[in-house]
Design an enzyme around this catalytic site. Structure first.
Site, short mmCIF file in Angstrom:
data_model
loop_
_atom_site.label_atom_id
_atom_site.label_comp_id
_atom_site.label_asym_id
_atom_site.label_seq_id
_atom_site.Cartn_x
_atom_site.Cartn_y
_atom_site.Cartn_z
N HIS A 1 0.82 -1.21 0.00
CA HIS A 1 0.00 0.00 0.00
C HIS A 1 0.86 1.26 0.00
CE1 HIS A 1 0.49 -0.71 4.44
NE2 HIS A 1 0.72 0.59 4.42
N HIS B 1 3.41 12.02 -6.57
CA HIS B 1 2.03 11.74 -6.90
C HIS B 1 1.75 10.25 -6.82
CE1 HIS B 1 4.22 11.42 -10.77
NE2 HIS B 1 3.42 10.38 -10.95
N GLU C 1 -3.75 3.52 1.75
CA GLU C 1 -4.06 3.65 3.17
C GLU C 1 -4.19 5.13 3.49
OE1 GLU C 1 -1.83 3.30 7.49
OE2 GLU C 1 -1.02 2.17 5.80
N GLU D 1 -1.90 11.08 -10.79
CA GLU D 1 -1.65 11.05 -12.23
C GLU D 1 -2.53 9.97 -12.86
OE1 GLU D 1 2.18 10.91 -15.21
OE2 GLU D 1 2.26 9.72 -13.38
#
Length: 130
Positions: free
Chosen positions: A5, A74, A56, A122
């Site tokens: 994550h 990003h 998360e 993005e």
């Protein structure tokens, strides 16, 4: 090994969950309050954690906002069509901060969206599924 994550600290958890669910199309996988630590963790994604990398969101109950610094860039999300994804995101109330089009010095079509905390996302055409 596999990537599990990415964690973002958010100021308003419910607003962020709504953005990632309603605008970005993720599912809330699980959410848990840690009362003794005064924080909540929420995990969202495009499929089960056992098969997918997820996002998360961490909400520290006593913090409303964070300085993002210069190190974070990003999150990238693959979409079938960047132009259509931007239309859908805009129609749902999302903010496009870089309109869809070819990247500077290249041909990859991309766009950028901003979440409620100002994190950039993005959007890239998924070339692996074409």
């Amino acid at each position: 090994m596999r990537l599990l994550h990415t964690m973002l600290r958010v100021g308003d958890l419910e607003k962020s969950i709504k953005f990632y669910s309603d605008i970005m199309g993720m599912e809330l996988i699980r959410k848990h309050d840690y009362e003794s630590g005064r924080f909540t963790l929420a995990f969202l994604g495009y499929g089960p954690e056992k098969d997918n990398t997820v996002l998360e969101l961490t909400h520290n109950w006593d913090t409303d906002s964070y300085d993002k610094g210069e190190g974070f860039g990003h999150i990238a999300i693959a979409v079938d069509d960047v132009y259509k994804a931007c239309e859908k995101i805009r129609d749902a109330g999302g903010v496009i901060v870089r309109e869809p089009g070819p990247m500077k010095h290249g041909t990859t079509v991309l766009a950028f969206v901003e979440d409620p905390d100002g994190y950039k996302i993005e959007l890239l055409e998924d070339r692996h599924n074409k």
